[in-house]
Design an enzyme around this catalytic site. Structure first.
Site, mmCIF file in Angstrom:
data_model
loop_
_atom_site.group_PDB
_atom_site.id
_atom_site.type_symbol
_atom_site.label_atom_id
_atom_site.label_comp_id
_atom_site.label_asym_id
_atom_site.label_seq_id
_atom_site.Cartn_x
_atom_site.Cartn_y
_atom_site.Cartn_z
ATOM 1 N N GLU A 26 0.635 -1.062 -0.428
ATOM 2 C CA GLU A 26 0.043 0.172 -0.052
ATOM 3 C C GLU A 26 1.011 1.424 -0.063
ATOM 4 O O GLU A 26 0.458 2.089 -0.587
ATOM 5 C CB GLU A 26 -0.946 -0.236 1.516
ATOM 6 C CG GLU A 26 -2.459 0.562 0.864
ATOM 7 C CD GLU A 26 -3.611 0.405 2.052
ATOM 8 O OE1 GLU A 26 -4.138 -0.030 1.791
ATOM 9 O OE2 GLU A 26 -2.784 1.399 3.292
ATOM 10 N N SER A 73 -7.604 1.891 -3.154
ATOM 11 C CA SER A 73 -6.203 0.782 -3.308
ATOM 12 C C SER A 73 -6.632 -0.417 -3.763
ATOM 13 O O SER A 73 -6.992 -0.756 -2.981
ATOM 14 C CB SER A 73 -5.481 1.060 -1.552
ATOM 15 O OG SER A 73 -4.255 0.186 -2.211
ATOM 16 N N GLU A 81 -16.316 -12.051 2.697
ATOM 17 C CA GLU A 81 -14.643 -10.982 2.616
ATOM 18 C C GLU A 81 -14.319 -12.214 1.868
ATOM 19 O O GLU A 81 -13.381 -12.460 0.606
ATOM 20 C CB GLU A 81 -13.576 -10.492 3.160
ATOM 21 C CG GLU A 81 -12.346 -10.214 2.035
ATOM 22 C CD GLU A 81 -11.474 -9.141 2.949
ATOM 23 O OE1 GLU A 81 -11.742 -9.423 3.738
ATOM 24 O OE2 GLU A 81 -11.134 -7.876 2.834
ATOM 25 N N CYS A 116 -11.327 -1.783 13.829
ATOM 26 C CA CYS A 116 -11.771 -3.466 14.439
ATOM 27 C C CYS A 116 -11.669 -3.033 15.521
ATOM 28 O O CYS A 116 -12.597 -4.184 15.985
ATOM 29 C CB CYS A 116 -10.546 -3.919 13.897
ATOM 30 S SG CYS A 116 -10.027 -4.096 11.669
HETATM 31 FE FE1 HC0 Z 1 -9.281 -5.307 10.909
HETATM 32 FE FE2 HC0 Z 1 -7.135 -5.936 9.211
HETATM 33 S S1 HC0 Z 1 -7.155 -4.544 10.920
HETATM 34 S S2 HC0 Z 1 -9.438 -4.607 9.095
HETATM 35 O O1 HC0 Z 1 -9.936 -3.878 11.432
HETATM 36 O O2 HC0 Z 1 -6.246 -4.006 7.309
HETATM 37 O O3 HC0 Z 1 -11.328 -7.688 11.108
HETATM 38 O O4 HC0 Z 1 -7.967 -6.493 13.845
HETATM 39 O O5 HC0 Z 1 -7.788 -7.571 10.991
HETATM 40 O O6 HC0 Z 1 -7.562 -8.349 6.503
HETATM 41 O O7 HC0 Z 1 -4.372 -6.290 9.686
HETATM 42 C C1 HC0 Z 1 -10.150 -6.362 11.389
HETATM 43 C C2 HC0 Z 1 -8.364 -6.292 12.873
HETATM 44 C C3 HC0 Z 1 -8.083 -7.176 10.685
HETATM 45 C C4 HC0 Z 1 -7.262 -7.041 7.474
HETATM 46 C C5 HC0 Z 1 -5.412 -6.242 9.864
HETATM 47 C C6 HC0 Z 1 -7.011 -4.923 8.125
#
Ligand code: HC0
Ligand code: SF4
Length: 574
Positions: free
Chosen positions: A283, A323, A365, A507
């Protein structure tokens, strides 16, 4: 200020305060059900539909719902009279009269607010046995289950979906006794524009909305001798799971999680943080490339799957802005089924990748066809923090007494930059730590960009990167994201990069986390723990992760190169 009496005591509160809030300010607890105060968003669900919070007000012939009634000077309130208590109990009995009586086997057993109220109010019999609703459960999606028979019409999910997330999927369907909350015309959730953020599940007081439970699939894989089962744990899980074992919010349990997974019998115990460091390599490369080659700006982060669904549905004209990076969970799955498989001499078809996520959208997902390879999903099963805790209980693993252990090599090393992915602002801060050094060639001494931190719904900051003033926007909650997106559409955006997370706090406030009932103090404690975990790390920049550097050297080639593109990037569909 308004002066009144509550249960005989003098109380003074600002004008506009409700009886419920005034009582709370003097530690008088009035039970509620439909009420939900989402302080972080300045939104209150105040439909006063359940009548559980009724109190007596002198001079008023009927009981009054304390959540909706504002205090007035000289008001005399009684919250604990026999009339108020009986009124509340009757409200709960009426709700129970047409509620399925299957508490022992219900997914919300011991986590259900209606059950708790019945217990606290001493409901011992239901005097009216009413007609029951008999709707079919909606199991159409990979993420959530909707059971209209358990809907108590509190409208909390509606407020969350429509006012906070501005997705507008949920509203009242049907009339009178047959009313429940669902998508218009009661179409399947999978066919609606639901993002599967799970915030409606997070605030549902009963089991009308729950996650799809995948725990059995994980046990089946673990007990299948032909399968090599690896597991990854998302950043936000480690600062919240302790709450399900009686620990304080914000307790860091990273080492205990690794120890517990080893006892459950996983063949490889990996860290989504490794995937997050890999995401930053890609990224930050993409951001630098877009800046240096006059590419599309702003660049939006793309690791939150509910956010991805949101922009695909709501902003289909802007699919070139996010992205192209896949999320850390998918990147780790892709590397497990290629690089790791080759190293271990395993057929990828025999590898099962299990993810433990704070999120319901991660389940959907993982099933996206754009993110699979040769009809083999990169991630096979996703369970939430809550489901993981359930599995530990089933396996009689006493989480609270476990010692700390490490993740396995080769997909287990991580830096502080990846840990902060778990909170709003963290992904972009991690990206800046790397982009700064790549653009300027200088060492970044102070890695903490405090101007990007906080819990305000929309934040912005300018970070000096050499000669460049890098303008950054951050939003959490999809309603806040919509505002930033509308500015971009109108050509009014001044940002180079924008981070968006669908859930309150990022998250850490995900729909699969221990229920926090909108309490921002819990979110704040989880956030502090995330930053503490970052400070605990010796390496705090993703491009210093030695396993990641080895992965590029041995397998991927250069960041943002051809092989990285085919394994770690994606496209979006309207
Ligand atoms: Fe998240 Fe992630 S930070 S989306 O919020 O980017 O679910 O904890 O795992 O994939 O690393 C959620 C949390 C993850 C992903 C990471 C991101
Ligand atoms: Fe709305 Fe999110 Fe619930 Fe879908 S999962 S109905 S988008 S709150």
């Amino acid at each position: 200020m308004i002066k009144l009496k509550i249960n005989g005591f003098d109380v003074e509160v600002p004008k506009g305060t409700t009886i419920l809030e005034a009582s709370k300010s003097v530690n008088v607890h009035i039970p509620t059900l439909c009420h939900l105060d989402l302080k972080g968003f300045g939104i209150v669900n105040q439909v006063a539909s359940c009548r559980v919070c009724v109190v007596e007000v002198e001079g008023r012939p009927t009981l009054v719902p304390s959540c909706a009634e504002k205090v007035t000077n000289g008001m005399v309130v009684t919250t604990d009279s026999i009339r108020a208590i009986t009124g509340r109990r009757m409200a709960v009995e009426l709700l129970l009269s047409n509620h399925p009586k299957e508490c022992l086997t219900c997914p919300k057993n011991l986590d259900c607010e209606l059950q708790q109220l019945a217990h606290d109010l001493g409901v011992r019999e239901i005097k009216w046995e009413g007609e029951m609703m008999n709707y079919v459960k909606d199991t159409s999606s990979f993420s959530l289950v909707k059971d209209p028979n358990k809907c108590v019409m509190c409208r909390r999910c509606e407020t969350m979906c429509n006012e906070v997330q501005t997705v507008n999927v949920l509203s009242a369907v049907n009339r009178g006794f047959n009313t429940f909350v669902g998508p218009a015309f009661n179409i399947d959730m999978a066919d609606s524009s639901c993002t599967f953020c799970g915030q409606c599940v997070a605030v549902c007081p009963t089991a009308a909305l729950t996650e799809v439970n995948n725990t059995h699939k994980v046990w089946m894989d673990l007990n299948n001798p032909k399968k090599h089962v690896v597991v990854q744990v998302a950043p936000a899980v480690r600062v919240a799971i302790g709450e399900l074992f009686g620990m304080e919010p914000g307790t860091i349990s990273t080492g205990q999680i690794a120890a517990a997974l080893r006892r459950m019998g996983f063949d490889g115990i990996f860290d989504t943080d490794f995937g997050a460091d890999l995401t930053i390599m890609e990224e930050a490369s993409e951001l630098v490339h877009r800046i240096q080659h006059n590419g599309t700006l702003p660049m939006l982060t793309s690791c939150c799957p509910a956010w991805v669904k949101f922009f695909e549905h709501q902003f289909p004209d802007m699919l070139d802005i996010p992205s192209t990076c896949r999320s850390p969970q998918i990147m780790l799955g892709a590397i497990a089924k290629t690089y790791y498989a080759e190293k271990k001499k395993l057929d990828p078809k025999n590898i099962s990748v299990v993810s433990i996520m704070p999120c319901l959208a991660k389940k959907a997902e993982a099933a996206r066809t754009e993110l699979s390879k040769d009809h083999n999903n990169n991630v096979d099963v996703v369970i939430t923090t809550r489901e993981f805790a359930q599995m530990l209980k089933e396996a009689t693993i006493d989480f609270s007494t476990l010692g700390e252990e490490d993740f396995d090599s080769i997909l287990g090393e991580s830096t502080g930059a990846s840990v902060i992915f778990g909170t709003t602002g963290g992904v972009i801060e991690a990206a800046v730590r790397t982009a700064y050094e790549w653009i300027t060639g200088d060492e970044l001494k102070d890695v903490e960009f405090t101007q990007l931190r906080g819990l305000e719904g929309i934040r912005e900051a300018t970070v000096k990167v050499g000669d460049l003033d890098l303008n950054i926007g951050i939003a959490h909650g999809l309603g806040n994201a919509r505002k930033l997106l509308e500015d971009i559409r109108a050509g009014k955006s001044k940002y180079h990069a924008i981070e968006i997370m669908a859930c309150p706090g990022g998250c850490i406030g995900g729909g699969g986390q221990p229920y926090h009932h909108g309490d921002m103090d819990i979110i704040r404690k989880r956030q502090e723990a995330i930053y503490q975990e970052d400070r605990n790390k010796t390496k705090r920049k993703s491009h210093e992760n030695t396993q990641i550097l080895k992965l590029y050297e041995e397998y991927l080639g250069k960041p943002y190169g051809d092989k990285a593109h085919s394994l770690l990037h994606t496209h979006y569909t309207a």
